[in-house]
Design an enzyme around this catalytic site. Structure first.
Site, PDB file in Angstrom:
ATOM      1  N   LYS A  20      10.980  15.729  -1.989  1.00  0.00           N
ATOM      2  CA  LYS A  20      10.448  16.062  -3.316  1.00  0.00           C
ATOM      3  C   LYS A  20       8.947  15.866  -3.352  1.00  0.00           C
ATOM      4  O   LYS A  20       8.441  14.751  -3.288  1.00  0.00           O
ATOM      5  CB  LYS A  20      11.065  15.204  -4.413  1.00  0.00           C
ATOM      6  CG  LYS A  20      10.736  15.782  -5.795  1.00  0.00           C
ATOM      7  CD  LYS A  20      10.859  14.796  -6.935  1.00  0.00           C
ATOM      8  CE  LYS A  20       9.600  14.009  -7.192  1.00  0.00           C
ATOM      9  NZ  LYS A  20       8.482  14.781  -7.751  1.00  0.00           N
ATOM     10  N   GLY A  57       3.954   6.108  -3.089  1.00  0.00           N
ATOM     11  CA  GLY A  57       3.480   6.241  -4.464  1.00  0.00           C
ATOM     12  C   GLY A  57       3.086   4.885  -5.018  1.00  0.00           C
ATOM     13  O   GLY A  57       2.711   3.990  -4.263  1.00  0.00           O
ATOM     14  N   SER A  58       3.209   4.743  -6.317  1.00  0.00           N
ATOM     15  CA  SER A  58       2.729   3.516  -6.952  1.00  0.00           C
ATOM     16  C   SER A  58       3.680   2.342  -6.700  1.00  0.00           C
ATOM     17  O   SER A  58       4.876   2.520  -6.479  1.00  0.00           O
ATOM     18  CB  SER A  58       2.583   3.730  -8.458  1.00  0.00           C
ATOM     19  OG  SER A  58       3.859   3.822  -9.061  1.00  0.00           O
ATOM     20  N   THR A  59       3.123   1.141  -6.739  1.00  0.00           N
ATOM     21  CA  THR A  59       3.924  -0.069  -6.557  1.00  0.00           C
ATOM     22  C   THR A  59       4.967  -0.183  -7.655  1.00  0.00           C
ATOM     23  O   THR A  59       6.106  -0.585  -7.416  1.00  0.00           O
ATOM     24  CB  THR A  59       3.005  -1.302  -6.515  1.00  0.00           C
ATOM     25  OG1 THR A  59       2.248  -1.237  -5.297  1.00  0.00           O
ATOM     26  CG2 THR A  59       3.789  -2.604  -6.536  1.00  0.00           C
ATOM     27  N   GLU A  81       5.776   2.965   0.798  1.00  0.00           N
ATOM     28  CA  GLU A  81       4.334   2.898   1.062  1.00  0.00           C
ATOM     29  C   GLU A  81       3.674   2.967  -0.299  1.00  0.00           C
ATOM     30  O   GLU A  81       3.659   4.016  -0.929  1.00  0.00           O
ATOM     31  CB  GLU A  81       3.928   4.053   1.986  1.00  0.00           C
ATOM     32  CG  GLU A  81       2.643   3.772   2.727  1.00  0.00           C
ATOM     33  CD  GLU A  81       1.434   4.252   1.964  1.00  0.00           C
ATOM     34  OE1 GLU A  81       0.934   3.475   1.124  1.00  0.00           O
ATOM     35  OE2 GLU A  81       1.008   5.380   2.183  1.00  0.00           O
ATOM     36  N   CYS A  83      -4.470   5.422  -1.327  1.00  0.00           N
ATOM     37  CA  CYS A  83      -3.850   4.112  -1.515  1.00  0.00           C
ATOM     38  C   CYS A  83      -4.563   3.034  -0.707  1.00  0.00           C
ATOM     39  O   CYS A  83      -4.563   1.878  -1.078  1.00  0.00           O
ATOM     40  CB  CYS A  83      -2.374   4.173  -1.155  1.00  0.00           C
ATOM     41  SG  CYS A  83      -2.068   5.035   0.380  1.00  0.00           S
ATOM     42  N   GLU A 114      -5.268  -1.373  -9.147  1.00  0.00           N
ATOM     43  CA  GLU A 114      -5.581  -0.161  -8.407  1.00  0.00           C
ATOM     44  C   GLU A 114      -6.058   0.913  -9.394  1.00  0.00           C
ATOM     45  O   GLU A 114      -5.357   1.251 -10.347  1.00  0.00           O
ATOM     46  CB  GLU A 114      -4.333   0.333  -7.666  1.00  0.00           C
ATOM     47  CG  GLU A 114      -4.609   1.533  -6.782  1.00  0.00           C
ATOM     48  CD  GLU A 114      -3.396   1.958  -5.955  1.00  0.00           C
ATOM     49  OE1 GLU A 114      -2.275   1.928  -6.484  1.00  0.00           O
ATOM     50  OE2 GLU A 114      -3.589   2.327  -4.784  1.00  0.00           O
TER      51      GLU A 114
END
Lengths: 500, 289
Positions: free
Chosen positions: A205, A257-259, A279, A313, A410
């Protein structure tokens, strides 16, 4: 308080030599042509080797963030589509992909690499149009690296037993892969290449805002004659990803993607047998010692934070400068960001392109405002930004405290926080004081210090006297809340195999 | 007249010391026949937190020791186990093992320490790499410890299970907080005395006895624990631990000892068990004249 480059230029006129003359250079536009690129008015889902309409009949618009112009529309996959794709992937896994000779599997992957190389120019242009990144970056980094990843992992397909001593190696099964918008095709390559090499089938995706190169990749996969169902590509938003994560017949989830979303995925698969790699975000320290080659370091700082508009990132977003060299570093940094050309991503001179989406722009603005409110001093280029599209001028803050939001969270934009330190121990203490641990930079001419710092920094990738370098042979991934698992290199195979 | 035996008080092992639980609570440990064997400490959340603080404090020193040194300390644990084999076996027997079973378990425990002692200076060579990147850079990848690890030891085998799970964790430079077998904690607690006399630095291994139902959720939720081994968590509780662990992206590892078997020479002991608690660090440096 805020000083701008325009003010600096004013002072330069009064006090020649303050700023380098290069910042006054103007370049004539050098636009990459788009006439050779074909973007279809609509893209369907890629399931079982065919382009098929979404179950819901819904499509969403995809735009060029530099102009806000519509480029195309893409299908929105729902849970039914996810189920269809997973079934195709399962069928292809059981009937074809796990059974064919590994050396044949390798050749399919080599084909994909070659086709990406053949179509690299068109892919680069579409990547830039859909994502906002400068053409010189998509042309020189994203697309060549994507091809290189397929080429690298293709060769592993029939050599897996050498990667895992004393173990029998088998694929995991059906992998669900969810990728971000900052390096759309490259992230697809990072995910697909090792999974295919190890014999898995895939439902991928792409990110909501950057679906187009993934759909061009679907065409490449068709052209490479990969057996139907080995790779399925579903466009959509968060709901599509959630349905993929939740599907009971998916054996492995890989997410970049985001944490925040990463944690949600980790929670969602609790109690299942699914394997997981994440990641996630970062807030990387970039540490400049007084004995560093300062001009090179400044280039590294600039590349570390402004590369890809800071949508990285592993961006070096926390700069730690040893106190004795703060003055020259800040001066050089002011000069250098004044020379960054911000604007049309299709212009071959452009250094900093468009912010990927309005939502991301708003997030950057909100965090930058918090930095100003918390009393840090903001330095920002005063370049003329296009009137349409999403833009944010390269920015850095000085006088940032360790506890302020711009030093902790971030930003994922072209915004740098500058902090200082006296001793190596203090630099380490501050650098490691974050829940993240994806990457770090160290700049010093002292070899023993590089090795000690590299050993003590809690991060998965250490760039010493360089920054933001990537290679298919080089493992990438984080410590702590930056995630787990590696992509790239021999280590990147681990997440896609079962050992017995 | 027979001499009255001096019974041993079973305590916790935290930061190289043997405190009672700060909570003052106990729980009865009974033999198969129901006879009381000991009143073990019913460790508390506070004990766990103290253990995490000790483990964090010890971590950089432990991982900073040379691999050779760590290997020697693990080997020393084997030596001390050997000399205390009779005592450990006696505890296993009191907990229900036959003499033969007890001795076999102790032998396996000793051999497991020797096995992992030998890996200390080898796994980085086998699983590290120099990476041929396409550019003028020297690029290498080394395994590094994940940090502070929580281990939930299986109920059985109470000693071999504990040792099999903590040995690969500590040989890799991590420090550990282990929750011992709830039903059979005696030999596991005595292992603390082995560690204390084997040059294992304070805080590297911490042992907490008590009720898993109350201890495990706290261990899973602790924000300064980097990884958790759920091998000894009851099946129905594993999902909850995995959920809680996501709060700080803990690595969650599970060894299915019941189906693989604790004697399996390839899988019950393996360098891959060390890698489960290692991160990979990649370092780049330009090459030039």
């Amino acid at each position: 308080m805020t000083t701008t480059i325009t003010e600096l230029e004013t002072r330069e006129r009064l006090q020649p030599g303050l700023a380098s003359s290069s910042m006054l250079w103007e370049y004539a536009p050098s636009l990459e042509s788009t006439d050779h690129v074909r973007v279809a008015p609509r893209y369907e889902l890629f399931i079982g080797g065919k382009f098929v309409e979404p179950h819901s009949g819904k499509y969403f618009e995809t735009i060029n963030p530099a102009t806000e112009e519509r480029l195309s529309e893409v299908a929105e996959a729902d849970a039914e589509d996810v189920d269809r794709a997973v079934k195709e992937a399962r069928r292809a896994y059981e009937k074809v992909w796990r059974k064919i000779a590994p050396s044949e599997r390798a050749k399919y992957i080599f084909r994909i690499a070659r086709l990406i190389q053949e179509k690299s120019r068109a892919l680069a242009v579409v990547e830039t149009m859909n994502g906002g990144k400068p053409i010189k970056e998509s042309r020189d980094i994203d697309i060549p690296l994507a091809a290189a990843h397929f080429f690298y992992y293709a060769g592993w397909a029939d050599k897996l037993e050498y990667a895992f001593p004393n173990r029998n190696v088998a694929p995991v099964g059906v992998a669900g892969q969810i990728i971000p918008w900052n390096f759309p095709l490259l992230m697809a390559a990072w995910k697909l290449a090792p999974a295919l090499a190890a014999g898995n089938t895939i439902v991928l995706k792409p990110a909501e805002t950057t679906p187009l190169t993934a759909m061009l990749l679907a065409e490449i996969i068709q052209e490479a004659e990969l057996p139907p169902g080995v790779v399925n590509i579903l466009t959509g938003a968060g709901g599509t990803g959630a349905a993929l994560v939740a599907h009971p017949d998916v054996d492995k989830i890989a997410f970049t993607g985001s944490t925040d979303v990463g944690k949600r995925i980790q929670r969602a698969i609790a109690g299942t047998k699914k394997k997981l790699t994440l990641e996630l975000g970062g807030k990387a320290p970039n540490i400049i010692f007084e004995d560093a080659p300062l001009d090179q370091a400044v280039e590294g700082i600039i590349n570390g934070i402004y590369f890809n508009q800071g949508h990285v990132c592993c961006a070096g977003s926390r700069l730690f400068v040893q106190e004795s060299v703060v003055e020259p570093i800040i001066r050089k940094l002011r000069e250098r960001i004044g020379t960054l050309r911000v604007g049309n991503p299709l212009d071959k001179n452009t250094d900093v392109g468009a912010i990927n989406s309005r939502a991301q722009l708003e997030k950057i603005r909100e965090l930058v405002d918090s930095g100003v409110e918390e009393g840090a001093e903001m330095v920002q280029t005063q370049c003329t930004l296009p009137s349409r599209g999403f833009w944010f001028a390269p920015t850095f803050f000085t006088g940032v405290s360790q506890s302020s939001r711009i030093a902790q969270e971030e930003i994922f934009g072209p915004v740098l926080s500058v902090l200082t330190f006296r001793s190596p121990e203090e630099a380490l203490e501050k650098a490691n004081n974050t829940p993240y641990g994806l990457s770090a930079g160290v700049w010093t001419e002292k070899g023993s210090r590089i090795l000690k710092m590299a050993a003590k920094l809690r991060a998965g990738v250490i760039w010493a006297n360089t920054y933001n370098k990537f290679d298919p042979a080089s493992p990438f991934g984080g410590y702590k809340e930056s995630g787990f698992g590696r992509e790239g290199g021999i280590h990147g195979l681990g997440p896609y195999v079962t050992l017995s | 007249m027979t001499r009255l035996a001096v019974r041993k008080t079973y305590k916790l092992y935290i930061n190289g010391e043997f405190p009672r639980t700060e909570s003052g609570r106990f729980y009865p440990v009974r033999a198969n026949g129901g006879d009381l064997l000991a009143n073990a400490c019913r460790g508390s959340r506070k004990d766990l937190r103290n253990a995490v603080v000790a483990a964090r404090k010890a971590q950089s020193g432990w991982s900073g020791k040379t691999a050779y040194n760590r290997g020697q300390i693990l080997y020393r644990i084997a030596e001390v186990c050997e000399s205390r084999a009779a005592e450990l076996a006696d505890e296993l027997r009191r907990q229900g093992a036959s003499a033969v079973e007890a001795r076999r378990e102790i032998d396996a425990v000793i051999d497991r320490w020797v096995y992992y002692a030998g890996w200390s200076d080898k796994y980085a060579q086998v699983f590290g790499s120099v990476n041929p990147v396409a550019g003028p850079y020297y690029n290498f990848t080394v395994p590094e410890p994940t940090g502070v690890v929580g281990v939930v030891a299986p109920e059985e085998p109470s000693l071999l299970g504990l040792v099999s799970r903590i040995a690969p964790v500590i040989v890799g430079g991590n420090t550990v907080i282990a929750i011992t077998s709830e039903s059979k904690p005696l030999a596991a607690i005595t292992m603390g005395e082995v560690f204390e006399t084997s040059d294992v630095p304070a805080g590297v291994i911490n042992l907490i006895s008590g009720l898993k139902s109350e201890l495990v959720p706290w261990l899973a939720a602790h924000m300064d624990v980097n990884a958790i081994d759920t091998t000894g968590v009851a099946d129905e509780a594993v999902a909850k631990v995995q959920q809680t662990a996501a709060e700080n992206v803990k690595r969650v590892v599970h060894f299915d000892g019941a189906s693989i078997g604790w004697d399996d020479a390839r899988r019950a002991q393996s360098p891959y068990a060390i890698l489960d608690f290692q991160e990979s660090k990649t370092v780049w440096h330009p090459m030039g004249m």
